[in-house]
Design a protein around this motif. Structure first.
Motif, PDB file in Angstrom:
ATOM      1  N   TRP A 199     -10.817 -18.701 -10.575  1.00  0.00           N
ATOM      2  CA  TRP A 199     -10.665 -18.057  -9.262  1.00  0.00           C
ATOM      3  C   TRP A 199     -10.226 -16.615  -9.431  1.00  0.00           C
ATOM      4  CZ3 TRP A 199     -12.110 -18.309  -4.461  1.00  0.00           C
ATOM      5  CH2 TRP A 199     -11.432 -17.576  -3.488  1.00  0.00           C
ATOM      6  N   GLN A 200     -10.923 -15.715  -8.782  1.00  0.00           N
ATOM      7  CA  GLN A 200     -10.599 -14.300  -8.830  1.00  0.00           C
ATOM      8  C   GLN A 200     -10.072 -13.840  -7.475  1.00  0.00           C
ATOM      9  OE1 GLN A 200     -10.803 -11.898 -11.596  1.00  0.00           O
ATOM     10  NE2 GLN A 200      -9.344 -11.204 -10.031  1.00  0.00           N
ATOM     11  N   PRO A 201      -8.767 -13.569  -7.352  1.00  0.00           N
ATOM     12  CA  PRO A 201      -8.256 -13.012  -6.098  1.00  0.00           C
ATOM     13  C   PRO A 201      -8.926 -11.671  -5.808  1.00  0.00           C
ATOM     14  CG  PRO A 201      -6.466 -13.770  -7.506  1.00  0.00           C
ATOM     15  CD  PRO A 201      -7.704 -13.778  -8.338  1.00  0.00           C
ATOM     16  N   LYS A 202      -8.918 -11.288  -4.546  1.00  0.00           N
ATOM     17  CA  LYS A 202      -9.577 -10.053  -4.162  1.00  0.00           C
ATOM     18  C   LYS A 202      -8.760  -8.826  -4.544  1.00  0.00           C
ATOM     19  CE  LYS A 202     -12.565  -8.579  -0.346  1.00  0.00           C
ATOM     20  NZ  LYS A 202     -13.773  -9.182  -0.935  1.00  0.00           N
ATOM     21  N   ARG A 203      -7.422  -8.934  -4.428  1.00  0.00           N
ATOM     22  CA  ARG A 203      -6.564  -7.773  -4.683  1.00  0.00           C
ATOM     23  C   ARG A 203      -5.210  -8.207  -5.232  1.00  0.00           C
ATOM     24  NH1 ARG A 203      -8.627  -6.844   0.598  1.00  0.00           N
ATOM     25  NH2 ARG A 203     -10.317  -5.297   0.527  1.00  0.00           N
ATOM     26  N   LEU A 204      -4.583  -7.274  -5.961  1.00  0.00           N
ATOM     27  CA  LEU A 204      -3.209  -7.437  -6.422  1.00  0.00           C
ATOM     28  C   LEU A 204      -2.432  -6.186  -6.020  1.00  0.00           C
ATOM     29  CD1 LEU A 204      -0.974  -8.858  -8.125  1.00  0.00           C
ATOM     30  CD2 LEU A 204      -1.874  -7.611 -10.104  1.00  0.00           C
ATOM     31  N   PHE A 205      -1.296  -6.404  -5.323  1.00  0.00           N
ATOM     32  CA  PHE A 205      -0.455  -5.296  -4.869  1.00  0.00           C
ATOM     33  C   PHE A 205       0.945  -5.410  -5.443  1.00  0.00           C
ATOM     34  CE2 PHE A 205      -3.469  -5.738  -1.277  1.00  0.00           C
ATOM     35  CZ  PHE A 205      -3.879  -4.431  -1.118  1.00  0.00           C
ATOM     36  N   TRP A 206       1.610  -4.269  -5.506  1.00  0.00           N
ATOM     37  CA  TRP A 206       3.050  -4.235  -5.725  1.00  0.00           C
ATOM     38  C   TRP A 206       3.700  -3.925  -4.382  1.00  0.00           C
ATOM     39  CZ3 TRP A 206       5.709   0.816  -7.577  1.00  0.00           C
ATOM     40  CH2 TRP A 206       7.102   0.667  -7.493  1.00  0.00           C
ATOM     41  N   ASN A 207       4.590  -4.817  -3.937  1.00  0.00           N
ATOM     42  CA  ASN A 207       5.314  -4.648  -2.679  1.00  0.00           C
ATOM     43  C   ASN A 207       6.507  -3.727  -2.930  1.00  0.00           C
ATOM     44  OD1 ASN A 207       7.419  -6.866  -0.681  1.00  0.00           O
ATOM     45  ND2 ASN A 207       6.423  -4.955  -0.075  1.00  0.00           N
ATOM     46  N   THR A 208       6.284  -2.427  -2.831  1.00  0.00           N
ATOM     47  CA  THR A 208       7.314  -1.446  -3.141  1.00  0.00           C
ATOM     48  C   THR A 208       8.154  -1.144  -1.900  1.00  0.00           C
ATOM     49  OG1 THR A 208       7.715   0.736  -4.106  1.00  0.00           O
ATOM     50  CG2 THR A 208       5.812   0.524  -2.653  1.00  0.00           C
ATOM     51  N   GLY A 209       9.192  -0.338  -2.089  1.00  0.00           N
ATOM     52  CA  GLY A 209      10.061   0.002  -0.969  1.00  0.00           C
ATOM     53  C   GLY A 209      11.236   0.831  -1.426  1.00  0.00           C
ATOM     54  N   SER A 210      12.311   0.791  -0.650  1.00  0.00           N
ATOM     55  CA  SER A 210      13.454   1.674  -0.869  1.00  0.00           C
ATOM     56  C   SER A 210      14.151   1.420  -2.201  1.00  0.00           C
ATOM     57  CB  SER A 210      14.462   1.511   0.272  1.00  0.00           C
ATOM     58  OG  SER A 210      14.894   0.159   0.369  1.00  0.00           O
ATOM     59  N   PHE A 211      14.004   0.201  -2.755  1.00  0.00           N
ATOM     60  CA  PHE A 211      14.642  -0.091  -4.029  1.00  0.00           C
ATOM     61  C   PHE A 211      14.028   0.713  -5.179  1.00  0.00           C
ATOM     62  CE2 PHE A 211      15.539  -4.173  -1.790  1.00  0.00           C
ATOM     63  CZ  PHE A 211      16.929  -4.106  -1.843  1.00  0.00           C
ATOM     64  N   PHE A 212      12.769   1.113  -5.023  1.00  0.00           N
ATOM     65  CA  PHE A 212      12.034   1.655  -6.151  1.00  0.00           C
ATOM     66  C   PHE A 212      11.587   3.106  -5.987  1.00  0.00           C
ATOM     67  CE2 PHE A 212      11.068  -2.921  -5.695  1.00  0.00           C
ATOM     68  CZ  PHE A 212      11.699  -3.386  -6.842  1.00  0.00           C
ATOM     69  N   VAL A 213      11.699   3.664  -4.792  1.00  0.00           N
ATOM     70  CA  VAL A 213      11.227   5.033  -4.581  1.00  0.00           C
ATOM     71  C   VAL A 213      12.410   5.988  -4.466  1.00  0.00           C
ATOM     72  CG1 VAL A 213       9.131   4.255  -3.425  1.00  0.00           C
ATOM     73  CG2 VAL A 213      11.153   4.779  -2.061  1.00  0.00           C
ATOM     74  N   LYS A 214      12.171   7.235  -4.777  1.00  0.00           N
ATOM     75  CA  LYS A 214      13.206   8.247  -4.691  1.00  0.00           C
ATOM     76  C   LYS A 214      13.421   8.656  -3.233  1.00  0.00           C
ATOM     77  CE  LYS A 214      11.962  10.126  -9.227  1.00  0.00           C
ATOM     78  NZ  LYS A 214      11.460  11.307  -9.966  1.00  0.00           N
ATOM     79  N   PRO A 215      14.629   9.033  -2.853  1.00  0.00           N
ATOM     80  CA  PRO A 215      14.877   9.498  -1.481  1.00  0.00           C
ATOM     81  C   PRO A 215      13.944  10.646  -1.113  1.00  0.00           C
ATOM     82  CG  PRO A 215      16.948   9.173  -2.649  1.00  0.00           C
ATOM     83  CD  PRO A 215      15.860   9.019  -3.668  1.00  0.00           C
ATOM     84  N   GLY A 216      13.312  10.529   0.035  1.00  0.00           N
ATOM     85  CA  GLY A 216      12.405  11.563   0.501  1.00  0.00           C
ATOM     86  C   GLY A 216      11.012  11.492  -0.074  1.00  0.00           C
ATOM     87  N   GLU A 217      10.739  10.486  -0.913  1.00  0.00           N
ATOM     88  CA  GLU A 217       9.410  10.368  -1.510  1.00  0.00           C
ATOM     89  C   GLU A 217       8.364  10.096  -0.432  1.00  0.00           C
ATOM     90  OE1 GLU A 217       7.018   7.501  -4.691  1.00  0.00           O
ATOM     91  OE2 GLU A 217       9.187   7.740  -4.862  1.00  0.00           O
TER      92      GLU A 217
END
Length: 435
Positions: A205-223
């Motif tokens: 089985w081949q899924p259609k897409r793979l994402f990373w659920n990013t957010g405030s834990f991983f991005v720099k302030p103001g990014e």
């Protein structure tokens, strides 16, 4: 003789208007209100699946899981690589394997609240790890990868989502490793040359897409987040009477051994997704995915029309009135998949969806009947070879005729002396001995 702990599970084979329905309980089951039954009926008409992947119990995004399961009505799973047995325990003395049991149950309790399903690999949680390289010295990478591929092939998600990035930003070697494995599993699940022994039971089985659920834990302030795909998971579900932030808080608060107690949130709650693999999407993670019964062809369309009829006629004050129509839906599914076919999953595309929807129909029928089943053992433990009396209680709280064909506990079959289930005005309590 050394006593052994036995986890009591009750299963029964029932007939409702001549149709076979299987009921299995490993612990006190969830009860459903009429609005929850209606939500379940609507979910029955959606053929879409998403799998969330991370390293430990409590790593999952409960708000996104609640949103996917109850707003998008998708089959929503959380795959935790470990059972959390390397963590701390703030509610008791149990550590290692004992803690793993506790944290497993905390995850299962969380999923009962947010509507997701729970899966695991055999990865060992050995505490904090600085890097993925260190993690893979302890984990059997191929074994954990095979487990992840198995879940993807067995559940057939349209979209996979990781909680963590596949690099040092994840902050923990297990976190990083879970994302690295997800990227590799995304390709391996669709490759019949990888783990071919699994193909006796499932299809590649081949899924259609793979994402990373990013957010405030991983991005720099103001990014700048404008380049990420985003959706609002903070909506309100009138059938449940809660926002997805409120459901998520209750779900996450089940991680008591970790000292979690989450405050409810309401209003807009944006979730961001960075594409890692698969087809690009412009506005929605599920672009181009047919989530209707059409994905199973003309026979599937016919099933979808029957489900639409059940939804249209549903009477919240009398859910049992829907049982007859739900049985017709079940029979149509049985005709499509073959009632007890064992090769359908590997030989017929879409068979996995039929099996999943059959289970959903059975659960809805039981909910509409107000069916209650309970097993009570006379002792908490027993030694091998000892007999334990188990009282089995069945209660049908509707006017629909239901019969017990067979009941069994711990894999041992017991023929009941009476096959008539009790009505609302009486209560049947049978006690049988099994080893």
């Amino acid at each position: 003789m050394r006593p052994s702990f036995r986890f009591l599970a009750l299963a029964a084979l029932l007939t409702v208007h001549g149709s076979l329905i299987t009921e299995t309980q490993a612990q006190t089951p969830k009860t459903y209100t009429s609005s929850e039954i209606l939500l379940g009926l609507k979910k029955l008409n959606v053929l879409g699946s998403v799998l969330y992947i991370a390293a430990h119990p409590d790593d999952e995004n409960t708000r996104l899981i609640a949103y996917m399961a109850n707003e998008r009505l998708l089959e929503t799973g959380y795959l935790s690589c470990t059972r959390g047995d390397g963590g701390q325990n703030l509610i008791g003395p149990e550590l290692r394997e004992g803690l793993g049991v506790i944290r497993t149950q905390e995850l299962l309790a969380a999923r009962r609240l947010d509507g997701g399903q729970q899966f695991f690999t055999r990865a060992n949680d050995f505490g904090f790890s600085k890097t993925a390289e260190e993690t893979f010295k302890i984990w059997d990478k191929e074994q954990v990868l095979a487990d992840m591929v198995w879940v993807i092939r067995q559940r057939r998600p349209d979209v996979c989502i990781t909680r963590f990035p596949p690099d040092a930003r994840a902050g923990h070697g297990h976190h990083t490793a879970s994302a690295m494995l997800a990227i590799e599993a995304f390709d391996a699940a669709g490759d019949p040359k990888r783990f071919p022994e699994q193909l006796k039971y499932v299809q590649a089985w081949q899924p259609k897409r793979l994402f990373w659920n990013t957010g405030s834990f991983f991005v720099k302030p103001g990014e700048d987040m404008s380049g990420y795909l985003k959706l609002d998971a903070g909506g309100y579900n009138p059938l449940l009477g809660q926002s997805y932030g409120e459901i998520a808080a209750r779900s996450r608060s089940n991680h008591r051994s970790q000292g979690f107690g989450s405050a409810a949130t309401r209003g807009e709650a944006l979730e961001y997704f960075q594409p890692l693999k698969g087809e690009k999407a412009q506005k929605d993670p599920f672009e181009g995915v047919d989530m209707s019964w059409k994905r199973l062809g003309s026979e599937g369309v016919a099933i979808g029309k029957l489900v639409e009829g059940v939804i249209r006629k549903f009477d919240a004050s009398n859910p049992s009135a829907s049982v007859a129509d739900l049985l017709e839906v079940r029979k149509k599914m049985d005709t499509w998949g073959g009632l007890y076919g064992t090769k359908g999953r590997t030989e017929r595309p879409g068979y996995g969806w039929i099996q999943s929807k059959q289970q959903q129909v059975d659960a809805l029928i039981r909910a509409c009947l107000g069916l209650h089943m309970e097993a009570t053992a006379e002792a908490a433990t027993s030694a091998q070879g000892e007999s334990v009396n188990i009282a089995l209680q069945f209660l049908n709280r509707s006017r629909v005729s239901v019969s017990i064909i067979r009941a069994w506990t711990d894999g041992i079959y017991n023929e009941p002396p009476s096959t008539r289930i009790c009505s609302q005005s009486s209560l049947s309590r049978q006690s049988w001995s099994c080893r």
